[in-house]
Scaffold this motif. Structure first.
Motif, PDB file in Angstrom:
ATOM      1  N   ASP A   1       5.883 -19.742  -7.141  1.00 27.38           N
ATOM      2  CA  ASP A   1       4.608 -20.042  -7.788  1.00 27.38           C
ATOM      3  C   ASP A   1       4.637 -19.397  -9.168  1.00 27.38           C
ATOM      4  O   ASP A   1       4.442 -18.193  -9.312  1.00 27.38           O
ATOM      5  CB  ASP A   1       3.441 -19.487  -6.963  1.00 27.38           C
ATOM      6  CG  ASP A   1       2.099 -19.761  -7.643  1.00 27.38           C
ATOM      7  OD1 ASP A   1       2.104 -20.401  -8.729  1.00 27.38           O
ATOM      8  OD2 ASP A   1       1.070 -19.328  -7.104  1.00 27.38           O
ATOM      9  N   PHE A   2       4.877 -20.231 -10.174  1.00 26.92           N
ATOM     10  CA  PHE A   2       4.970 -19.711 -11.535  1.00 26.92           C
ATOM     11  C   PHE A   2       3.647 -19.800 -12.294  1.00 26.92           C
ATOM     12  O   PHE A   2       3.588 -19.457 -13.471  1.00 26.92           O
ATOM     13  CB  PHE A   2       6.040 -20.496 -12.313  1.00 26.92           C
ATOM     14  CG  PHE A   2       7.453 -20.201 -11.876  1.00 26.92           C
ATOM     15  CD1 PHE A   2       8.038 -18.984 -12.166  1.00 26.92           C
ATOM     16  CD2 PHE A   2       8.186 -21.160 -11.182  1.00 26.92           C
ATOM     17  CE1 PHE A   2       9.344 -18.711 -11.782  1.00 26.92           C
ATOM     18  CE2 PHE A   2       9.500 -20.898 -10.794  1.00 26.92           C
ATOM     19  CZ  PHE A   2      10.073 -19.673 -11.095  1.00 26.92           C
ATOM     20  N   GLY A   3       2.600 -20.329 -11.635  1.00 28.14           N
ATOM     21  CA  GLY A   3       1.347 -20.609 -12.345  1.00 28.14           C
ATOM     22  C   GLY A   3       0.794 -19.423 -13.134  1.00 28.14           C
ATOM     23  O   GLY A   3       0.642 -19.510 -14.371  1.00 28.14           O
ATOM     24  N   PRO A   4       0.470 -18.300 -12.480  1.00 30.75           N
ATOM     25  CA  PRO A   4      -0.101 -17.172 -13.227  1.00 30.75           C
ATOM     26  C   PRO A   4       0.843 -16.613 -14.304  1.00 30.75           C
ATOM     27  O   PRO A   4       0.401 -16.287 -15.410  1.00 30.75           O
ATOM     28  CB  PRO A   4      -0.364 -16.137 -12.123  1.00 30.75           C
ATOM     29  CG  PRO A   4      -0.554 -16.963 -10.877  1.00 30.75           C
ATOM     30  CD  PRO A   4       0.416 -18.101 -11.022  1.00 30.75           C
ATOM     31  N   ALA A   5       2.125 -16.529 -14.009  1.00 30.20           N
ATOM     32  CA  ALA A   5       3.078 -16.030 -15.016  1.00 30.20           C
ATOM     33  C   ALA A   5       3.115 -16.974 -16.216  1.00 30.20           C
ATOM     34  O   ALA A   5       3.136 -16.537 -17.373  1.00 30.20           O
ATOM     35  CB  ALA A   5       4.467 -15.901 -14.393  1.00 30.20           C
TER      36      ALA A   5
END
Ligand code: G3I
Length: 363
Positions: free
Chosen positions: A83-87
């Motif tokens: 899950d790369f969303g927040p980064a």
């Protein structure tokens, strides 16, 4: 930035509590630039919802470290899922602001998702580690200033003769986990600075000295094995109740630099758990510790990056720690950061400004 733009004195968009405190003219990043130093901060997405936070950090810093969004625990909700969303959101913010990004971190013996321990074996651990680092570092290749490739390799409380921090990577791969991590990071993005991020080495007591010795022994082995480590990060979570020892600290930094490695400060803040008294007395003890430390380490380092971990006291990480080292007898919140919980500047900010001015502007 003009402190006299309105009838209320401000510093980088933040109202100043006392006119007498307004003894600055420049943001931190501009104070660092004469010595070629980026000045950075750690934050998570939550921080940007607080009024005044974005103004302060965009004025003061030119490097961002995601506090949690690039850790395994955030990036790897399941063995086969990223899950790369927040980064990605933090990276996009940094790019819009023209800020560099320091990645934290690619390999740590704690702070991992719960599933990791149950799947890892000596047979598959190298593959898990390499695949993770390859995927993450490749995704952000060309966009990162630097990576904490291995975080906190030394942990004396594991009571090992070599002083290494125990956990899933050490248990399955031995000390070679560090080699594997650095080789994978170098292959995936040769340009981002590769850092071994160490902690508990900053003070003048026997405990810090033992950590320094363990760290130097490890670094010496890594260099001898030609592991592609390029820099040592000194986390610098300082304790206002413990003394510094300039000779020991600068000797340690020089020892690292003599092996051809850079030294940087990656997570600076000050624990005031052992400091009693009024808020002003606590703030002074914290401010003095920031100033004393910076005036010792900055001249000794090949100064390139200085990263503050706690910008504001609001929801600071120390308040959530269970260990006695971070427990205040009065139960009050810590005053570890540059700004208070309402994002007003504290003595700590001014002492850092003075230290940077002395080292970089006049040095
Ligand atoms: O914000 C929630 C709060 O709403 C909730 O009530 C509370 C319950 O435990 O948790 C709060 O979040 C905690 C957060 O710290 C607060 O800042 C998380 O549980 C906790 O996991 C989180 O810990 C982080 C810690 O690393 C573990 O990943 C800290 O944010 C982060 O500052 C800290 O950073 C580490 C570096 O990665 C490595 N060096 C030491 C440094 C400080 O421990």
């Amino acid at each position: 930035m003009g402190a006299l733009a309105t009838s209320t004195l401000t510093y980088c968009g933040i109202p100043l509590p006392h006119a007498a405190s307004a003894r600055t003219t420049q943001p931190l990043r501009l104070l660092g630039s004469p010595c070629g130093m980026r000045v950075g901060f750690a934050a998570n997405l939550e921080h940007f919802r607080w009024p005044g936070f974005t103004d302060f950090v965009t004025s003061n810093f030119d490097l961002l470290t995601p506090e949690g969004e690039m850790k395994w625990s955030a990036l790897r909700p399941a063995p086969n899922r990223f899950d790369f969303g927040p980064a990605d959101q933090l990276l996009a913010f940094s790019q819009r602001q023209g800020m560099a990004v320091h990645g934290h971190n690619l390999c740590w013996n704690t702070g991992n998702p719960d599933w990791l321990k149950s799947v890892l074996t000596p047979r598959n651990a190298e593959r898990y580690l390499t695949d993770h680092i390859t995927a993450v570092v490749s995704r952000y290749a060309g966009k990162m200033d630097s990576w904490d490739v291995v975080n906190e390799p030394i942990g004396l409380w594991f009571n090992r003769a070599d002083g290494l921090y125990g956990g899933p990577w050490l248990d399955t791969l031995g000390v070679g986990y560090i080699d594997i991590a650095f080789h994978a990071a170098a292959a995936a993005d040769p340009k981002a600075l590769r850092i071994l991020n160490i902690h508990n080495v900053e003070h003048g007591d026997a405990y810090s000295e033992k950590s320094r010795q363990a760290a130097l022994a490890l670094i010496t082995q890594l260099v001898a094995r030609k592991v592609p480590v390029q820099a040592i990060g000194l986390e610098s979570h300082l304790d206002a109740g413990r003394a510094l020892d300039a000779a020991a600290l600068t000797g340690f930094i020089e020892g690292i630099r003599s092996m051809g490695l850079e030294v940087l400060v990656t997570e600076l803040d000050v624990n005031d758990s052992q400091i009693s008294g009024t808020l002003a007395e606590r703030d002074k003890a914290v401010a003095d510790m920031y100033a004393a430390y910076l005036s010792m380490v900055l001249p000794a380092m090949n100064i390139q990056r200085l990263i503050f971990w706690s910008v504001t006291d609001k929801m600071n990480w120390m308040d959530y720690m269970k260990d006695n080292r971070w427990r205040r007898a009065d139960g009050l919140s810590h005053r570890c950061a540059l700004l208070d919980a309402n994002l007003n500047p504290k003595a700590a900010l001014y002492s850092c400004i003075s230290a940077l001015q002395q080292v970089c502007t006049q040095g």
